[in-house]
Design a protein around this motif. Structure first.
Motif, mmCIF file in Angstrom:
data_model
loop_
_atom_site.group_PDB
_atom_site.id
_atom_site.type_symbol
_atom_site.label_atom_id
_atom_site.label_comp_id
_atom_site.label_asym_id
_atom_site.label_seq_id
_atom_site.Cartn_x
_atom_site.Cartn_y
_atom_site.Cartn_z
ATOM 1 N N THR A 62 1.163 -1.314 0.014
ATOM 2 C CA THR A 62 0.171 -0.679 0.171
ATOM 3 C C THR A 62 0.758 1.334 0.090
ATOM 4 O O THR A 62 2.109 1.399 0.380
ATOM 5 N N VAL A 63 0.233 2.226 -0.723
ATOM 6 C CA VAL A 63 1.282 4.042 -0.367
ATOM 7 C C VAL A 63 0.534 4.159 -0.761
ATOM 8 O O VAL A 63 -0.920 4.224 0.042
ATOM 9 N N THR A 64 0.719 6.252 0.176
ATOM 10 C CA THR A 64 0.087 7.003 0.085
ATOM 11 C C THR A 64 0.197 7.419 -0.992
ATOM 12 O O THR A 64 1.285 7.911 -1.747
ATOM 13 N N VAL A 65 -0.903 8.322 -1.752
ATOM 14 C CA VAL A 65 -0.851 8.848 -2.879
ATOM 15 C C VAL A 65 -1.176 10.440 -2.029
ATOM 16 O O VAL A 65 -2.641 10.566 -1.435
ATOM 17 N N THR A 66 -0.892 11.175 -3.019
ATOM 18 C CA THR A 66 -1.385 12.919 -2.767
ATOM 19 C C THR A 66 -2.297 13.283 -4.040
ATOM 20 O O THR A 66 -1.655 12.958 -5.115
ATOM 21 N N ASN A 67 -2.758 13.295 -3.682
ATOM 22 C CA ASN A 67 -4.258 13.797 -5.357
ATOM 23 C C ASN A 67 -4.009 15.510 -5.691
ATOM 24 O O ASN A 67 -3.341 16.370 -4.283
ATOM 25 N N ALA A 68 -4.354 15.449 -6.381
ATOM 26 C CA ALA A 68 -3.897 16.978 -7.050
ATOM 27 C C ALA A 68 -4.736 18.138 -6.456
ATOM 28 O O ALA A 68 -3.939 19.237 -6.051
ATOM 29 N N ASP A 69 -5.877 17.862 -5.204
ATOM 30 C CA ASP A 69 -6.157 18.826 -4.446
ATOM 31 C C ASP A 69 -5.443 18.281 -2.980
ATOM 32 O O ASP A 69 -5.879 19.158 -2.175
ATOM 33 N N GLU A 70 -4.474 17.916 -2.852
ATOM 34 C CA GLU A 70 -3.294 17.790 -1.347
ATOM 35 C C GLU A 70 -4.025 17.015 -0.725
ATOM 36 O O GLU A 70 -3.360 16.544 0.218
ATOM 37 N N ARG A 71 -5.060 15.898 -0.794
ATOM 38 C CA ARG A 71 -5.928 15.085 0.000
ATOM 39 C C ARG A 71 -4.566 13.895 -0.149
ATOM 40 O O ARG A 71 -4.472 13.711 -1.274
ATOM 41 N N ALA A 72 -4.589 13.556 0.632
ATOM 42 C CA ALA A 72 -3.602 11.970 1.130
ATOM 43 C C ALA A 72 -4.525 10.884 1.223
ATOM 44 O O ALA A 72 -5.487 10.758 2.716
ATOM 45 N N GLU A 73 -3.943 10.189 0.628
ATOM 46 C CA GLU A 73 -5.442 8.227 0.845
ATOM 47 C C GLU A 73 -3.827 6.982 0.286
ATOM 48 O O GLU A 73 -3.317 7.567 -0.027
ATOM 49 N N GLU A 74 -4.070 6.853 0.836
ATOM 50 C CA GLU A 74 -3.773 5.110 0.925
ATOM 51 C C GLU A 74 -5.032 4.049 -0.485
ATOM 52 O O GLU A 74 -6.126 4.401 -0.192
ATOM 53 N N ARG A 75 -4.474 3.677 -0.822
ATOM 54 C CA ARG A 75 -3.886 3.231 -2.577
ATOM 55 C C ARG A 75 -3.271 1.565 -2.333
ATOM 56 O O ARG A 75 -2.480 2.326 -2.040
ATOM 57 N N PRO A 76 -3.848 0.836 -2.633
ATOM 58 C CA PRO A 76 -3.158 -1.029 -2.715
ATOM 59 C C PRO A 76 -1.922 0.135 -4.092
ATOM 60 O O PRO A 76 -2.823 -0.193 -5.242
#
Length: 149
Positions: A62-76
């Motif tokens: 799993t990695v932490t992804v930072t979206n264009a709007d700066e929200r961070a979320e975990e994704r496999p």
């Protein structure tokens, strides 16, 4: 500047290796022809969950992804997956995105295939028309740098 959308083919790298070895029939290689958005701000390839499942890619870390709007979320992350854009091919891992979401083509795929995004003309083209020209620092034989202790 506009969005760059390209046609590409993705396939299960393990399926391809098994077909090339004669372990399974060519018809058993799971693949898809898709449109992908070139995202020069993204590092990895992102494939939607439904496509990852259709390709039969194995999920791993799993990695932490930072979206264009700066929200961070975990994704496999899943893979390995082979990506073909034009006559350029690379094998990589992918971040699993939301079902039926966009395919995003990030820098790892662009670097490995030596492709350049021209946002003004909305095109993606090889930097070197013959074959990929990859930058690497290599040690000359007998000149292996010492590691600091």
């Amino acid at each position: 500047m506009g969005e760059i959308v390209v046609q590409c083919e993705v396939e299960n790298t393990v399926d391809r290796a098994n077909a090339d070895s004669g372990l399974v029939a060519e018809s058993r290689v799971r693949r898809a022809c898709i449109e992908g958005v070139v995202d020069t701000g993204a590092v990895m390839l992102m494939l939607p969950q439904d496509l990852v499942e259709r390709l039969g890619l194995a999920a791993g870390q799993t990695v932490t992804v930072t979206n264009a709007d700066e929200r961070a979320e975990e994704r496999p992350v899943a893979g390995p997956v082979t990506v073909k854009i034009g006559d350029r091919i690379t094998q990589t891992q992918c971040v699993i995105g939301p079902p039926r979401g966009e395919v995003l083509i990030g820098q790892l795929v662009l670097e490995a295939t030596d492709m350049v995004a021209d946002c003004t003309n909305r095109t993606l083209a090889p930097r070197n028309p013959g074959y990929p020209n990859l930058k690497m620092k290599t040690a000359l034989p007998g000149h292996i740098p010492a590691h600091p202790r």
